[in-house]
Design a protein around this motif. Structure first.
Motif, PDB file in Angstrom:
ATOM      1  N   ASP A   1      34.756  47.650  43.508  1.00  0.00           N
ATOM      2  CA  ASP A   1      34.858  46.382  44.227  1.00  0.00           C
ATOM      3  C   ASP A   1      33.929  45.351  43.587  1.00  0.00           C
ATOM      4  OD1 ASP A   1      36.468  47.097  46.836  1.00  0.00           O
ATOM      5  OD2 ASP A   1      35.029  48.723  46.542  1.00  0.00           O
ATOM      6  N   TYR A   2      34.519  44.314  43.021  1.00  0.00           N
ATOM      7  CA  TYR A   2      33.756  43.188  42.481  1.00  0.00           C
ATOM      8  C   TYR A   2      33.657  42.095  43.545  1.00  0.00           C
ATOM      9  CZ  TYR A   2      34.169  44.612  37.504  1.00  0.00           C
ATOM     10  OH  TYR A   2      34.091  45.260  36.290  1.00  0.00           O
ATOM     11  N   SER A   3      32.554  41.359  43.521  1.00  0.00           N
ATOM     12  CA  SER A   3      32.443  40.180  44.379  1.00  0.00           C
ATOM     13  C   SER A   3      31.621  39.119  43.664  1.00  0.00           C
ATOM     14  CB  SER A   3      31.809  40.537  45.732  1.00  0.00           C
ATOM     15  OG  SER A   3      30.504  41.052  45.562  1.00  0.00           O
ATOM     16  N   TRP A   4      31.798  37.871  44.081  1.00  0.00           N
ATOM     17  CA  TRP A   4      31.101  36.737  43.480  1.00  0.00           C
ATOM     18  C   TRP A   4      31.069  35.591  44.483  1.00  0.00           C
ATOM     19  CZ3 TRP A   4      35.778  38.734  41.976  1.00  0.00           C
ATOM     20  CH2 TRP A   4      36.913  37.965  42.267  1.00  0.00           C
ATOM     21  N   GLU A   5      30.264  34.589  44.185  1.00  0.00           N
ATOM     22  CA  GLU A   5      30.166  33.417  45.057  1.00  0.00           C
ATOM     23  C   GLU A   5      31.051  32.296  44.518  1.00  0.00           C
ATOM     24  OE1 GLU A   5      26.102  32.290  45.785  1.00  0.00           O
ATOM     25  OE2 GLU A   5      25.454  34.389  45.895  1.00  0.00           O
TER      26      GLU A   5
ATOM     27  N   ASP B   1      41.459  27.496  41.553  1.00  0.00           N
ATOM     28  CA  ASP B   1      42.500  28.475  41.228  1.00  0.00           C
ATOM     29  C   ASP B   1      42.247  29.226  39.921  1.00  0.00           C
ATOM     30  OD1 ASP B   1      42.968  26.347  39.543  1.00  0.00           O
ATOM     31  OD2 ASP B   1      45.109  26.171  39.989  1.00  0.00           O
ATOM     32  N   ASP B   2      41.043  29.110  39.346  1.00  0.00           N
ATOM     33  CA  ASP B   2      40.697  29.967  38.207  1.00  0.00           C
ATOM     34  C   ASP B   2      40.798  31.424  38.642  1.00  0.00           C
ATOM     35  OD1 ASP B   2      40.141  27.757  36.612  1.00  0.00           O
ATOM     36  OD2 ASP B   2      37.972  27.848  36.955  1.00  0.00           O
ATOM     37  N   LYS B   3      41.334  32.263  37.766  1.00  0.00           N
ATOM     38  CA  LYS B   3      41.584  33.663  38.111  1.00  0.00           C
ATOM     39  C   LYS B   3      40.517  34.587  37.517  1.00  0.00           C
ATOM     40  CE  LYS B   3      45.710  32.921  40.017  1.00  0.00           C
ATOM     41  NZ  LYS B   3      46.026  33.228  41.421  1.00  0.00           N
ATOM     42  N   SER B   4      40.125  35.585  38.285  1.00  0.00           N
ATOM     43  CA  SER B   4      39.153  36.561  37.793  1.00  0.00           C
ATOM     44  C   SER B   4      39.809  37.509  36.790  1.00  0.00           C
ATOM     45  CB  SER B   4      38.554  37.360  38.953  1.00  0.00           C
ATOM     46  OG  SER B   4      39.563  38.008  39.704  1.00  0.00           O
TER      47      SER B   4
ATOM     48  N   GLU C   1      43.807  41.391  34.771  1.00  0.00           N
ATOM     49  CA  GLU C   1      43.917  39.954  34.508  1.00  0.00           C
ATOM     50  C   GLU C   1      44.656  39.295  35.668  1.00  0.00           C
ATOM     51  OE1 GLU C   1      46.047  40.155  30.814  1.00  0.00           O
ATOM     52  OE2 GLU C   1      44.797  41.906  30.371  1.00  0.00           O
ATOM     53  N   GLY C   2      44.394  38.018  35.882  1.00  0.00           N
ATOM     54  CA  GLY C   2      45.067  37.309  36.966  1.00  0.00           C
ATOM     55  C   GLY C   2      44.641  37.790  38.330  1.00  0.00           C
ATOM     56  N   GLY C   3      43.364  38.156  38.460  1.00  0.00           N
ATOM     57  CA  GLY C   3      42.846  38.629  39.739  1.00  0.00           C
ATOM     58  C   GLY C   3      42.604  37.492  40.717  1.00  0.00           C
ATOM     59  N   ASN C   4      41.856  37.784  41.750  1.00  0.00           N
ATOM     60  CA  ASN C   4      41.607  36.797  42.798  1.00  0.00           C
ATOM     61  C   ASN C   4      40.882  35.574  42.231  1.00  0.00           C
ATOM     62  OD1 ASN C   4      41.772  35.762  45.357  1.00  0.00           O
ATOM     63  ND2 ASN C   4      40.579  37.384  46.333  1.00  0.00           N
ATOM     64  N   THR C   5      40.954  34.474  42.960  1.00  0.00           N
ATOM     65  CA  THR C   5      40.426  33.195  42.489  1.00  0.00           C
ATOM     66  C   THR C   5      38.922  33.070  42.731  1.00  0.00           C
ATOM     67  OG1 THR C   5      40.854  32.150  44.620  1.00  0.00           O
ATOM     68  CG2 THR C   5      42.631  32.083  42.968  1.00  0.00           C
ATOM     69  N   ARG C   6      38.368  31.992  42.177  1.00  0.00           N
ATOM     70  CA  ARG C   6      36.942  31.713  42.413  1.00  0.00           C
ATOM     71  C   ARG C   6      36.642  31.623  43.904  1.00  0.00           C
ATOM     72  NH1 ARG C   6      33.972  30.115  37.860  1.00  0.00           N
ATOM     73  NH2 ARG C   6      35.270  29.431  36.112  1.00  0.00           N
ATOM     74  N   THR C   7      37.535  30.976  44.638  1.00  0.00           N
ATOM     75  CA  THR C   7      37.301  30.815  46.072  1.00  0.00           C
ATOM     76  C   THR C   7      37.570  32.106  46.835  1.00  0.00           C
ATOM     77  OG1 THR C   7      39.561  29.965  46.319  1.00  0.00           O
ATOM     78  CG2 THR C   7      37.796  28.344  46.050  1.00  0.00           C
ATOM     79  N   GLY C   8      38.338  33.026  46.232  1.00  0.00           N
ATOM     80  CA  GLY C   8      38.657  34.293  46.898  1.00  0.00           C
ATOM     81  C   GLY C   8      37.446  35.184  47.074  1.00  0.00           C
ATOM     82  N   GLY C   9      36.558  35.196  46.069  1.00  0.00           N
ATOM     83  CA  GLY C   9      35.267  35.857  46.217  1.00  0.00           C
ATOM     84  C   GLY C   9      35.202  37.345  45.976  1.00  0.00           C
TER      85      GLY C   9
END
Length: 213
Positions: A130-134, A145-148, A164-172
């Motif tokens: 599980d990755y997470s970010w702010e 809409d940048d993708k992780s 590739e094409g993972g959750n967005t910056r706002t998705g966290g």
């Protein structure tokens, strides 16, 4: 013998004297013939070959991903060679004859997009990381809409898992699934961001090394 295909002002292919001509990716080039080496096993050459071999072994499983991660750097060279050039200079530690990869200094992608903010990763469920970010989508050049883009490297098995094409910056957050055979192995985790149309990527970040549940 060399062959001139575009007239006297054009490039040529083959050998003329001590010069070899050719074309790669549409780029005409000339190079001199390699000179003979009096001692191919000098300490400096042995050291260079050991460092080179260490990095090649590390990057080889990443070859397919590097075409994405280093595509913006593939100017007059392949993406793999661009990755090799950077990591050879920055991500090798140790002394001859024992060299190792400094995973904290590795780049699996290189580009101008803003990086992730305070990324972390944990493995609490079998076969998952599980990755997470702010959210830093308000930063200059960052978009909501940048993708992780996630990379997990297993040094024990010399295998790589990418997303590739993972959750967005706002998705966290984003989960990446790894093979069951990774259980108990320490893996190295990296994260990048790529814009929505995939044309620009960020420098990757080393998130952490962790043991897969």
């Amino acid at each position: 013998m060399g062959t001139i295909s575009k007239g006297i002002l054009g490039g040529f292919s083959g050998k003329v004297g001590t010069v070899i001509g050719g074309s790669w990716k549409g780029i005409e080039y000339m190079r001199s013939l390699a000179t003979s080496v009096s001692n191919p096993n000098s300490p400096a050459q042995l050291d260079q070959r050991a460092r080179f071999g260490t990095m090649i072994k590390f990057l080889k499983p990443l070859t397919a991903f590097l075409r994405i991660g280093f595509k913006n750097q593939a100017v007059r060279m392949s993406a793999f060679n661009a990755a090799m050039s950077y990591n050879f200079s920055n991500a090798i530690t140790g002394a001859y004859p024992v060299y190792e990869i400094d995973y904290t200094q590795v780049l699996v992608s290189q580009g101008s997009l803003p990086q992730a903010l305070n990324p972390t990763a944990v493995s609490t469920t079998a076969g998952e990381i599980d990755y997470s970010w702010e959210d830093n989508s308000s930063d200059a050049d960052a978009m909501a809409d940048d993708k992780s883009v996630l990379v997990v490297y297993n040094p024990v098995k010399k295998r790589v898992v990418t997303l590739e094409g993972g959750n967005t910056r706002t998705g966290g957050s984003q989960v990446i699934t790894v093979p069951a055979s990774f259980s108990g192995d320490e893996v190295q985790c990296y994260i990048s961001f790529q814009n929505a149309n995939g044309s620009v990527i960020s420098n990757s970040q080393f998130v952490k090394g962790l043991v897969v549940v």
